[in-house]
Design an enzyme around this catalytic site. Sequence first.
Site, PDB file in Angstrom:
ATOM      1  N   LYS A   1       0.866  -1.176   0.000  1.00 27.52           N
ATOM      2  CA  LYS A   1       0.000   0.000   0.000  1.00 27.52           C
ATOM      3  C   LYS A   1       0.904   1.227   0.000  1.00 27.52           C
ATOM      4  CE  LYS A   1      -4.551   0.779   0.723  1.00 27.52           C
ATOM      5  NZ  LYS A   1      -5.725   0.042   0.313  1.00 27.52           N
TER       6      LYS A   1
ATOM      7  N   GLY B   1     -23.740   3.687   5.561  1.00 27.23           N
ATOM      8  CA  GLY B   1     -22.851   4.214   4.509  1.00 27.23           C
ATOM      9  C   GLY B   1     -23.338   3.730   3.154  1.00 27.23           C
TER      10      GLY B   1
HETATM   11  P1  NAD Z   1     -17.542   5.990  -0.307  1.00 29.79           P
HETATM   12  O1  NAD Z   1     -16.659   7.086   0.162  1.00 29.79           O
HETATM   13  O2  NAD Z   1     -18.081   6.010  -1.699  1.00 29.79           O
HETATM   14  O3  NAD Z   1     -18.818   5.860   0.663  1.00 29.79           O
HETATM   15  C1  NAD Z   1     -18.771   5.992   2.048  1.00 29.79           C
HETATM   16  C2  NAD Z   1     -20.132   6.495   2.500  1.00 29.79           C
HETATM   17  O4  NAD Z   1     -20.148   6.497   3.924  1.00 29.79           O
HETATM   18  C3  NAD Z   1     -20.433   7.927   2.051  1.00 29.79           C
HETATM   19  O5  NAD Z   1     -21.734   7.998   1.490  1.00 29.79           O
HETATM   20  C4  NAD Z   1     -20.352   8.740   3.339  1.00 29.79           C
HETATM   21  O6  NAD Z   1     -21.190   9.867   3.363  1.00 29.79           O
HETATM   22  C5  NAD Z   1     -20.766   7.701   4.369  1.00 29.79           C
HETATM   23  N1  NAD Z   1     -20.326   7.991   5.737  1.00 29.79           N
HETATM   24  C6  NAD Z   1     -19.163   8.556   6.150  1.00 29.79           C
HETATM   25  N2  NAD Z   1     -19.150   8.629   7.487  1.00 29.79           N
HETATM   26  C7  NAD Z   1     -20.317   8.096   7.923  1.00 29.79           C
HETATM   27  C8  NAD Z   1     -20.891   7.895   9.204  1.00 29.79           C
HETATM   28  N3  NAD Z   1     -20.263   8.277  10.314  1.00 29.79           N
HETATM   29  N4  NAD Z   1     -22.102   7.295   9.277  1.00 29.79           N
HETATM   30  C9  NAD Z   1     -22.750   6.911   8.152  1.00 29.79           C
HETATM   31  N5  NAD Z   1     -22.263   7.087   6.927  1.00 29.79           N
HETATM   32  C10 NAD Z   1     -21.064   7.690   6.803  1.00 29.79           C
HETATM   33  O7  NAD Z   1     -16.727   4.643  -0.022  1.00 29.79           O
HETATM   34  P2  NAD Z   1     -16.943   3.228  -0.714  1.00 29.79           P
HETATM   35  O8  NAD Z   1     -16.038   3.117  -1.879  1.00 29.79           O
HETATM   36  O9  NAD Z   1     -18.403   2.957  -0.840  1.00 29.79           O
HETATM   37  O10 NAD Z   1     -16.327   2.260   0.420  1.00 29.79           O
HETATM   38  C11 NAD Z   1     -17.042   1.998   1.621  1.00 29.79           C
HETATM   39  C12 NAD Z   1     -16.143   1.240   2.587  1.00 29.79           C
HETATM   40  O11 NAD Z   1     -15.716   0.019   1.987  1.00 29.79           O
HETATM   41  C13 NAD Z   1     -14.853   1.982   2.949  1.00 29.79           C
HETATM   42  O12 NAD Z   1     -14.542   1.697   4.283  1.00 29.79           O
HETATM   43  C14 NAD Z   1     -13.816   1.377   2.025  1.00 29.79           C
HETATM   44  O13 NAD Z   1     -12.515   1.433   2.579  1.00 29.79           O
HETATM   45  C15 NAD Z   1     -14.296  -0.059   1.955  1.00 29.79           C
HETATM   46  N6  NAD Z   1     -13.890  -0.762   0.726  1.00 29.79           N
HETATM   47  C16 NAD Z   1     -14.243  -0.272  -0.496  1.00 29.79           C
HETATM   48  C17 NAD Z   1     -13.867  -0.950  -1.658  1.00 29.79           C
HETATM   49  C18 NAD Z   1     -14.273  -0.436  -3.014  1.00 29.79           C
HETATM   50  O14 NAD Z   1     -14.149  -1.193  -4.004  1.00 29.79           O
HETATM   51  N7  NAD Z   1     -14.758   0.773  -3.135  1.00 29.79           N
HETATM   52  C19 NAD Z   1     -13.120  -2.142  -1.571  1.00 29.79           C
HETATM   53  C20 NAD Z   1     -12.795  -2.650  -0.301  1.00 29.79           C
HETATM   54  C21 NAD Z   1     -13.179  -1.938   0.840  1.00 29.79           C
END
Ligand code: NAD
Length: 367
Positions: free
Chosen positions: A94, A194
């Site tokens: 990373k 989320g």
């Molecule tokens: P994103 O940033 O698109 O979405 C995150 C959402 O969470 C946003 O809508 C935000 O407003 C909301 N949020 C933030 N703080 C919050 C809170 N306190 N309470 C409720 N909602 C809140 O991120 P994503 O790409 O959808 O990823 C979501 C999670 O999954 C992250 O933790 C990310 O690390 C993990 N993840 C994502 C991927 C991927 O392919 N995108 C892969 C592995 C892991």
Amino acid sequence: METEVVNTNELYKVDPVFGQQSFDNHEQIVFCNDKDTGLKAIIGIHNTVLGPALGGTRMWQYTSEWEALNDVLRLSRGMTFKSAITGLNLGGGKAVIIGDAKTQKTPELMKRFGEFVHSLSGKYITAEDIGMNTEDMDLVRSVTPYVTGISETLGGAGNPSPITAYGVFMGMKAAAKYAFGTDVLEDRVVYVQGIGHVGEVLVEHLTNEGAKVHIADINQERLEEVRDKYGATIYEGGNIYAEEMDIYAPCALGATINDQTISQLKAKVVAGAANNQLAEEQKHGLELRKKGIVYAPDFLINAGGIINVYAELENYGRQEIMSKTENIYNTTLEILKNAEKNDVTTHQAAFNMANRRIEERKEKNKQ
Ligand code: NAD
């Protein structure tokens, strides 16, 4: 005039790198600096036994260099186990760039970063993470081939989030099968915390199957958009953890399973996309187990994204991406059964399985 005596023993109490809390026998840590572009980055290579260390680059305004270092150490270690348990021939790595992605990210900075990645000759392969997008990876691609998550026009596999969501859905179904005896989610009460890139697609899968989906987010506009699209119920309360539900799906932040929330949790299953859901892996894994809550390990069920970028390296297509992601169902079920059989937490069982694969390859490589 009196001069202040600096106690160097205090300064040196914690060894700067190998003594860090998150250091776990990482193979290589590379500090990158470029005066002209203002680039300050750290690349963490945790383990390359199974293959090149693949993991995204995060650009974040860290409050200190220690915070940045610990983040890259923790995240790169996580990638090792995520790829290992998913059966990919990849190691864990990373990178973090210290700075504000909104104001400090320039094309020159991204290219300079790409040159540092290139200098590692493929031992580390980068991708997107927080603060990065496909265009940034395209810039990195202009100086090195050691990058994934590039535009589809350049041969990239496209947005990984829908694949991640599908994997989470598969992991959730497997956990439901284990907890309830059936993986049919119709009428199950599921709270998705989320509803971003991954959360929204998860809501789509769940509503298609007839689950009773409740959504929580800090972004009111998104909540209304997703409610209108899928007919999910917006959570208006102030403490999601204490709500009666079958499944809690953390898809926003990490560490939501912690000392404060765990005693209130009424869900029977925890399965979501967020990384590092357990604030303390051992302690909180064990507490969930004692409460009879089935926890689908995060690094196992959110591996769809890495399966998707791996396709760029191995040149396999959509069909294989989907079948590998679907297989998260089988692996999750196997892990949950293993955990019970061996009387360990599900997180530990997943970790053990990943570690076994790495150790076996290590032995084979010696032959
Ligand atoms: P994103 O940033 O698109 O979405 C995150 C959402 O969470 C946003 O809508 C935000 O407003 C909301 N949020 C933030 N703080 C919050 C809170 N306190 N309470 C409720 N909602 C809140 O991120 P994503 O790409 O959808 O990823 C979501 C999670 O999954 C992250 O933790 C990310 O690390 C993990 N993840 C994502 C991927 C991927 O392919 N995108 C892969 C592995 C892991």
